[in-house]
Design a protein around this motif. Structure first.
Motif, PDB file in Angstrom:
ATOM      1  N   SER A  29      -1.345  -0.575   6.853  1.00 53.49           N
ATOM      2  CA  SER A  29       0.061   0.231   7.196  1.00 53.49           C
ATOM      3  C   SER A  29       1.126  -0.515   7.544  1.00 53.49           C
ATOM      4  O   SER A  29       1.125  -1.842   7.609  1.00 53.49           O
ATOM      5  CB  SER A  29      -0.396   0.881   8.584  1.00 53.49           C
ATOM      6  OG  SER A  29      -0.551  -0.105   9.540  1.00 53.49           O
ATOM      7  N   THR A  63       3.180  13.950   6.015  1.00 49.61           N
ATOM      8  CA  THR A  63       2.809  12.773   5.992  1.00 49.61           C
ATOM      9  C   THR A  63       3.431  11.727   4.864  1.00 49.61           C
ATOM     10  O   THR A  63       3.492  12.204   3.975  1.00 49.61           O
ATOM     11  CB  THR A  63       1.659  12.507   5.838  1.00 49.61           C
ATOM     12  OG1 THR A  63       0.915  13.348   6.984  1.00 49.61           O
ATOM     13  CG2 THR A  63       1.213  11.227   5.784  1.00 49.61           C
ATOM     14  N   ALA A  75      -3.623   6.271   0.491  1.00 53.47           N
ATOM     15  CA  ALA A  75      -3.774   6.116   1.913  1.00 53.47           C
ATOM     16  C   ALA A  75      -3.400   7.162   2.716  1.00 53.47           C
ATOM     17  O   ALA A  75      -2.091   7.945   2.117  1.00 53.47           O
ATOM     18  CB  ALA A  75      -2.960   4.752   2.365  1.00 53.47           C
ATOM     19  N   PHE A  76      -3.873   7.673   3.651  1.00 47.22           N
ATOM     20  CA  PHE A  76      -3.118   8.745   4.688  1.00 47.22           C
ATOM     21  C   PHE A  76      -3.357   9.956   3.810  1.00 47.22           C
ATOM     22  O   PHE A  76      -2.551  10.751   4.345  1.00 47.22           O
ATOM     23  CB  PHE A  76      -2.035   8.356   5.219  1.00 47.22           C
ATOM     24  CG  PHE A  76      -1.964   7.061   5.831  1.00 47.22           C
ATOM     25  CD1 PHE A  76      -2.547   6.562   7.067  1.00 47.22           C
ATOM     26  CD2 PHE A  76      -1.321   5.956   5.246  1.00 47.22           C
ATOM     27  CE1 PHE A  76      -2.634   5.242   7.450  1.00 47.22           C
ATOM     28  CE2 PHE A  76      -1.442   4.509   5.635  1.00 47.22           C
ATOM     29  CZ  PHE A  76      -1.923   4.263   6.724  1.00 47.22           C
ATOM     30  N   ASP A 136      -7.801  17.336  13.141  1.00 46.93           N
ATOM     31  CA  ASP A 136      -6.978  16.124  13.192  1.00 46.93           C
ATOM     32  C   ASP A 136      -7.063  15.971  14.804  1.00 46.93           C
ATOM     33  O   ASP A 136      -6.527  16.910  15.238  1.00 46.93           O
ATOM     34  CB  ASP A 136      -5.813  15.849  12.649  1.00 46.93           C
ATOM     35  CG  ASP A 136      -5.907  15.701  11.363  1.00 46.93           C
ATOM     36  OD1 ASP A 136      -6.718  15.790  10.593  1.00 46.93           O
ATOM     37  OD2 ASP A 136      -4.796  15.974  10.395  1.00 46.93           O
ATOM     38  N   ASP A 162      -8.467  11.437  11.810  1.00 40.72           N
ATOM     39  CA  ASP A 162      -7.715  12.151  10.971  1.00 40.72           C
ATOM     40  C   ASP A 162      -8.584  12.068   9.505  1.00 40.72           C
ATOM     41  O   ASP A 162      -8.714  11.005   8.848  1.00 40.72           O
ATOM     42  CB  ASP A 162      -6.490  11.580  10.583  1.00 40.72           C
ATOM     43  CG  ASP A 162      -5.591  12.628   9.575  1.00 40.72           C
ATOM     44  OD1 ASP A 162      -6.203  13.359   8.888  1.00 40.72           O
ATOM     45  OD2 ASP A 162      -4.272  12.491   9.536  1.00 40.72           O
ATOM     46  N   ASP A 164      -8.030  12.928   6.579  1.00 34.75           N
ATOM     47  CA  ASP A 164      -7.312  12.154   5.398  1.00 34.75           C
ATOM     48  C   ASP A 164      -7.076  10.790   5.341  1.00 34.75           C
ATOM     49  O   ASP A 164      -6.619  10.178   4.320  1.00 34.75           O
ATOM     50  CB  ASP A 164      -5.997  12.841   5.230  1.00 34.75           C
ATOM     51  CG  ASP A 164      -5.984  14.448   5.012  1.00 34.75           C
ATOM     52  OD1 ASP A 164      -6.876  14.808   4.171  1.00 34.75           O
ATOM     53  OD2 ASP A 164      -5.338  15.251   5.879  1.00 34.75           O
ATOM     54  N   THR A 165      -7.420  10.027   6.505  1.00 30.16           N
ATOM     55  CA  THR A 165      -7.077   8.588   6.641  1.00 30.16           C
ATOM     56  C   THR A 165      -8.507   7.877   6.521  1.00 30.16           C
ATOM     57  O   THR A 165      -9.436   8.165   7.148  1.00 30.16           O
ATOM     58  CB  THR A 165      -6.571   8.127   8.114  1.00 30.16           C
ATOM     59  OG1 THR A 165      -5.183   8.977   8.217  1.00 30.16           O
ATOM     60  CG2 THR A 165      -6.374   6.914   7.926  1.00 30.16           C
ATOM     61  N   LYS A 181     -14.261   7.693   6.010  1.00 29.18           N
ATOM     62  CA  LYS A 181     -13.422   8.416   7.169  1.00 29.18           C
ATOM     63  C   LYS A 181     -14.093   8.014   8.476  1.00 29.18           C
ATOM     64  O   LYS A 181     -15.308   7.272   8.347  1.00 29.18           O
ATOM     65  CB  LYS A 181     -13.839   9.809   7.279  1.00 29.18           C
ATOM     66  CG  LYS A 181     -13.184  10.519   5.846  1.00 29.18           C
ATOM     67  CD  LYS A 181     -13.966  11.924   5.754  1.00 29.18           C
ATOM     68  CE  LYS A 181     -13.171  12.650   4.523  1.00 29.18           C
ATOM     69  NZ  LYS A 181     -13.842  12.171   3.580  1.00 29.18           N
TER      70      LYS A 181
END
Length: 197
Positions: A29, A63, A75-76, A136, A162, A164-165, A181
């Motif tokens: 990140s 995002t 990512a994310f 989330d 989350d 998605d992360t 995940k």
């Protein structure tokens, strides 16, 4: 109407420094990777000075992933880069993701003793456009211990989930790493100086 208010919410979050995986040292990140912008319309419920809940059935969540290497990796939750059979990049990963759904934000605060304050805050978001059953979660707690008029100590925790992360994980009973995940948890102890301006 008494404890109910029509309300809008605009919230932006990011980080200031680079984050690295503790096990591998890989960059995971950075500033604006991710960045989150939430804009919602709904109702705010405030029955007392200690508790509030914001309920929004119509919320846009954006995002942003400014680091292209992270964007290429997907990512994310952003769309990852595409590659041909030889590994040459055909298209770059997307730098943003739009989601639309329902959002709930609750906050509770209370003085536990003369010099001890407790605050907890939880956010929940469900994306109507994709997998609405995956919620989330962002849950924070903060204990503030006021030692005197100019010095305080804090204990804070943060839990994030989350779907998605993707985060780096270790395979059961091995040293093998994989991305998947998972729930993230952080605990922080701080000492600070209180300044009244």
């Amino acid at each position: 109407n008494k404890a109910w208010y029509m309300a809008t919410l605009a919230q932006f979050k990011t980080q200031f420094t680079e984050g690295k995986d503790a096990a591998s040292g890989a960059k995971i990140s950075d500033l604006m990777a991710p960045g989150y912008l939430i804009v919602g319309l709904g109702a705010d419920y405030k029955p007392s000075a200690n508790f509030s809940a914001f309920l929004s059935p119509a919320t846009a969540k954006f995002t942003f992933v400014g680091d292209q290497n992270l964007a290429d990796a997907g990512a994310f939750g952003v769309d990852p880069a595409t590659y041909d059979a030889q590994g040459a990049k055909l298209t770059s990963g997307a730098n943003s993701l739009f989601e639309f759904g329902g959002y709930v934000k609750m906050m509770y605060t209370r003085d536990l003793a003369t010099n001890i304050n407790f605050l907890t805050r939880a956010d929940f978001f469900s994306n109507y456009l994709r997998d609405p059953q995956n919620v989330d979660v962002n849950w924070e707690t903060l204990f503030t211990f006021k030692v005197n008029s100019w010095f305080a100590a804090t204990l804070s925790t943060m839990l994030i989930y989350d779907h998605d992360t993707q985060i780096m994980k270790t395979w059961e009973n091995t040293d093998l790493l994989y991305v998947g995940k998972g729930t993230q948890f952080k605990e922080t102890i701080g000492l600070g100086v209180i300044l009244k301006l």
